[in-house]
Scaffold this motif. Structure first.
Motif, short mmCIF file in Angstrom:
data_model
loop_
_atom_site.label_atom_id
_atom_site.label_comp_id
_atom_site.label_asym_id
_atom_site.label_seq_id
_atom_site.Cartn_x
_atom_site.Cartn_y
_atom_site.Cartn_z
N TRP A 118 0.83 -1.20 0.00
CA TRP A 118 0.00 0.00 0.00
C TRP A 118 0.87 1.26 0.00
CZ3 TRP A 118 -5.05 -0.86 -0.69
CH2 TRP A 118 -5.57 -2.11 -0.30
N GLU A 119 0.39 2.22 -0.69
CA GLU A 119 1.03 3.54 -0.71
C GLU A 119 -0.03 4.57 -0.36
OE1 GLU A 119 2.27 6.16 -4.35
OE2 GLU A 119 3.97 4.84 -3.89
N ILE A 120 0.30 5.43 0.57
CA ILE A 120 -0.68 6.44 0.98
C ILE A 120 -1.03 7.32 -0.21
CG2 ILE A 120 -1.13 8.39 2.51
CD1 ILE A 120 0.79 7.17 4.51
N ALA A 121 -2.32 7.43 -0.49
CA ALA A 121 -2.78 8.21 -1.65
C ALA A 121 -2.53 9.69 -1.45
CB ALA A 121 -4.26 7.95 -1.89
N ASN A 122 -2.25 10.35 -2.54
CA ASN A 122 -2.01 11.80 -2.53
C ASN A 122 -3.17 12.50 -3.24
OD1 ASN A 122 0.32 13.85 -1.97
ND2 ASN A 122 -0.46 14.40 -3.99
N PHE A 123 -3.63 13.61 -2.67
CA PHE A 123 -4.76 14.33 -3.25
C PHE A 123 -4.41 15.80 -3.41
CE2 PHE A 123 -6.31 10.77 -0.78
CZ PHE A 123 -7.17 10.13 -1.66
N THR A 124 -5.00 16.41 -4.40
CA THR A 124 -4.84 17.85 -4.60
C THR A 124 -6.14 18.54 -4.19
OG1 THR A 124 -3.29 17.55 -6.43
CG2 THR A 124 -4.37 19.69 -6.25
N SER A 125 -6.08 19.21 -3.07
CA SER A 125 -7.25 19.97 -2.61
C SER A 125 -7.01 21.46 -2.87
CB SER A 125 -7.50 19.69 -1.12
OG SER A 125 -7.97 18.36 -0.95
N ARG A 126 -8.03 22.27 -2.61
CA ARG A 126 -7.94 23.68 -3.01
C ARG A 126 -8.64 24.59 -2.01
NH1 ARG A 126 -12.34 24.53 -6.89
NH2 ARG A 126 -10.94 25.52 -8.38
N VAL A 127 -8.18 25.84 -1.95
CA VAL A 127 -8.80 26.87 -1.13
C VAL A 127 -9.23 28.02 -2.03
CG1 VAL A 127 -8.53 28.46 0.81
CG2 VAL A 127 -7.34 26.27 0.84
N ASP A 128 -10.53 28.30 -2.04
CA ASP A 128 -11.09 29.37 -2.86
C ASP A 128 -11.46 30.54 -1.96
OD1 ASP A 128 -12.52 31.02 -4.53
OD2 ASP A 128 -13.82 29.46 -5.32
N ALA A 129 -10.79 31.69 -2.15
CA ALA A 129 -11.06 32.87 -1.31
C ALA A 129 -12.43 33.47 -1.57
CB ALA A 129 -9.98 33.93 -1.52
N ASN A 130 -13.09 33.08 -2.66
CA ASN A 130 -14.49 33.46 -2.90
C ASN A 130 -14.70 34.98 -2.85
OD1 ASN A 130 -17.24 33.13 -3.36
ND2 ASN A 130 -17.72 32.78 -1.19
N GLY A 131 -13.90 35.70 -3.61
CA GLY A 131 -14.03 37.17 -3.63
C GLY A 131 -13.07 37.88 -2.71
N GLY A 132 -12.38 37.12 -1.87
CA GLY A 132 -11.43 37.72 -0.96
C GLY A 132 -10.01 37.55 -1.46
N TYR A 133 -9.05 37.71 -0.56
CA TYR A 133 -7.65 37.56 -0.93
C TYR A 133 -6.87 37.02 0.26
CZ TYR A 133 -7.21 42.02 1.55
OH TYR A 133 -7.26 43.01 2.50
N ARG A 134 -5.71 36.44 -0.03
CA ARG A 134 -4.87 35.89 1.01
C ARG A 134 -4.15 37.02 1.72
NH1 ARG A 134 -1.05 30.98 -0.63
NH2 ARG A 134 -0.14 32.60 -1.94
N ALA A 135 -4.26 37.07 3.05
CA ALA A 135 -3.72 38.18 3.81
C ALA A 135 -2.21 38.30 3.68
CB ALA A 135 -4.10 38.04 5.29
N SER A 136 -1.53 37.17 3.50
CA SER A 136 -0.06 37.17 3.48
C SER A 136 0.53 37.84 2.25
CB SER A 136 0.46 35.75 3.59
OG SER A 136 -0.02 34.96 2.51
N ASP A 137 -0.13 37.69 1.09
CA ASP A 137 0.46 38.24 -0.13
C ASP A 137 -0.55 38.90 -1.06
OD1 ASP A 137 -0.93 36.09 -1.16
OD2 ASP A 137 0.85 34.93 -1.69
N GLY A 138 -1.81 38.97 -0.66
CA GLY A 138 -2.82 39.64 -1.47
C GLY A 138 -3.33 38.83 -2.64
N SER A 139 -2.95 37.55 -2.74
CA SER A 139 -3.36 36.72 -3.87
C SER A 139 -4.85 36.41 -3.80
CB SER A 139 -2.57 35.40 -3.87
OG SER A 139 -3.08 34.53 -4.86
#
Length: 290
Positions: free
Chosen positions: A9-30
């Motif tokens: 067995w190999e632990i599965a890897n997943f790509t998840s996501r964070v959607d700011a939904n009209g906002g922005y990331r406080a650290s860099d404004g993205s």
């Protein structure tokens, strides 16, 4: 012969996501949707997101493949409302975390003082009247149009003929017409000046709040400097509302603050709350002793 087959067995890897939904990331404004790769059971910190005029209340988790909010494959997310950050633990499916926002609410106070060096009386009335639909706390009753008939201005303004020192009944009627025309207004306050001489004045105030008009007692004083008297009245009124004073106490406090300002040189009201409350709650004479 016998055979043993052992699964690997190999632990599965997943790509998840964070959607700011009209906002922005406080650290860099993205404002981009942020992707992160995590294996099953691994954690990912979710940093603060911001949005002008809104408060972050949390995140909605959905399965990135199906859009389901229930089929999350055991994913876990904790949100700290004090820091607006979170911690995500990856489950067995890719997840989308969508920021959830609540619009901020504000109380708008407006003091439409007229300055003849800036514009004409009618220009001031035209402009300030346009502001009234957005006002919560109105300071003063001029310069505004309060037409008896919005379609026929020849019928006049409800304030026409009202004296500079109105009676309680006259002031209450004007307040009622303001509220009928602009139901968004939650409070109206105005002070009334009585000039006995160039150095001796009296003030009282009227305040409409929660369906009723209140009248203060009359405060008499000698003038050292009248600059800032109107601002002190407005500040006193707002302070009283924010601090939960009764309406009668609020109008007394506001006009007392204004009266005290007349005894102070300069445009800043250098008094304490205790001094204003002492005058506002005095024996009823309203005469300032400094």
């Amino acid at each position: 012969k016998s055979w043993t087959v052992t699964a690997k067995w190999e632990i599965a890897n997943f790509t998840s996501r964070v959607d700011a939904n009209g906002g922005y990331r406080a650290s860099d404004g993205s404002t981009d949707v942020i992707l992160f790769d995590r294996k099953y059971g691994e954690t990912e910190p979710i940093n603060e997101r911001r949005r002008t005029g809104y408060t972050l209340t949390g995140y909605k988790l959905t399965n990135s493949n199906s859009g389901s909010a229930t089929d999350l494959g055991g994913a876990v997310f904790t949100f700290d409302p004090s820091t607006k950050t979170g911690m995500f633990t990856q489950g067995s499916v890719p997840i989308t975390l969508t920021a959830q926002w609540q619009a901020n609410t504000y109380t708008v106070s407006f003091d439409g003082n007229f300055r003849s060096t800036l514009w004409t009386w009618e220009e001031a009335r035209d402009y300030c009247t346009q502001c009234l639909p957005y006002v919560d706390v109105l300071l003063g009753i001029e310069p505004y149009h309060l037409w008896k008939d919005e379609n026929d201005h020849s019928k006049g303004d409800w304030k026409d003929g009202i004296p500079l020192q109105p009676s309680y009944e006259q002031q209450d009627e004007v307040f009622q017409h303001f509220i009928e025309r602009y139901p968004n207004i939650k409070c109206i306050g105005r002070h009334v000046r009585y000039a006995h001489s160039g150095s001796s004045n009296s003030l009282k105030a009227y305040m409409w709040y929660k369906g009723h008009t209140f009248e203060s007692k009359l405060f008499t004083f000698n003038i050292l400097d009248r600059v800032g008297g109107g601002d002190s009245f407005g500040g006193g009124l707002i302070y009283s509302i924010l601090n939960g004073k009764s309406t009668q106490a609020a109008v007394e406090f506001a006009v007392a603050a204004s009266a005290l300002k007349h005894s102070i040189e300069g445009d800043y009201n250098m008094v304490t709350v205790a001094e204003v409350e002492k005058l506002a709650g005095g024996d009823g004479s309203g005469r300032i002793q400094r």
